[in-house]
Design a protein around this motif. Structure first.
Motif, PDB file in Angstrom:
ATOM      1  N   CYS A 118       0.839  -1.217   0.000  1.00  9.15           N
ATOM      2  CA  CYS A 118       0.000   0.000   0.000  1.00  9.15           C
ATOM      3  C   CYS A 118       0.865   1.255   0.000  1.00  9.15           C
ATOM      4  O   CYS A 118       0.510   2.247  -0.647  1.00  9.15           O
ATOM      5  N   LYS A 121       1.887   1.848  -3.511  1.00  7.62           N
ATOM      6  CA  LYS A 121       0.770   2.383  -4.306  1.00  7.62           C
ATOM      7  C   LYS A 121       0.571   3.865  -4.022  1.00  7.62           C
ATOM      8  O   LYS A 121       0.317   4.650  -4.940  1.00  7.62           O
ATOM      9  N   GLU A 125       1.063   7.098  -6.728  1.00  4.78           N
ATOM     10  CA  GLU A 125       0.004   8.073  -7.007  1.00  4.78           C
ATOM     11  C   GLU A 125       0.487   9.522  -6.903  1.00  4.78           C
ATOM     12  O   GLU A 125      -0.143  10.404  -7.419  1.00  4.78           O
TER      13      GLU A 125
END
Length: 126
Positions: A118, A121, A125
């Motif tokens: 996570c 990720k 972004e």
């Protein structure tokens, strides 16, 4: 009390062992996906039996109740984003209690944060 090793009980144990940590709902969905036609009462009865036999145990996070197979003493980490639960070797964490009027018999620790997947990720972004 001695219980028989039925196909259903073995299937439930092996499924929990394979996936590591499962809620009842996750277990039911996996068994459905594998076309294992077990009734809800059979699943719940066997979870109770496996718990009584100390083959599995319930673990509680802030977000869900799960079952896992009994293995070496360890702690848990739950990702606050994806809610995956990861086992952590108890030897990698040191806990020191400076209080002389208690005797710790058992430690059950749940840590919370963001897992690497996570975290990656989130960084992608940005």
């Amino acid at each position: 009390m001695q219980y028989r090793n039925t196909h259903q009980k073995c299937k439930i144990y092996n499924t929990i062992d394979k996936y590591g940590h499962l809620t009842v709902e996750e277990l039911i969905n996996i068994l459905k996906d594998e076309k294992d036609d077990m009734s809800l009462s059979t699943i719940y009865r066997n979870l109770t039996i496996l718990t009584e036999e100390k083959k599995i145990k319930k673990i509680y996070s802030n977000y869900k109740t799960m079952y896992e197979t009994i293995k070496e003493d360890h702690y848990h980490f739950e990702c606050l984003k994806c809610h995956n639960v990861i086992d952590i070797d108890k030897n990698k964490i040191t806990i020191k209690i400076n209080q002389s009027d208690i005797d710790v018999i058992k430690k059950d620790l749940f840590l919370y944060g963001i897992c690497n997947e996570c975290k990656n990720k989130i960084n992608e972004e940005k």
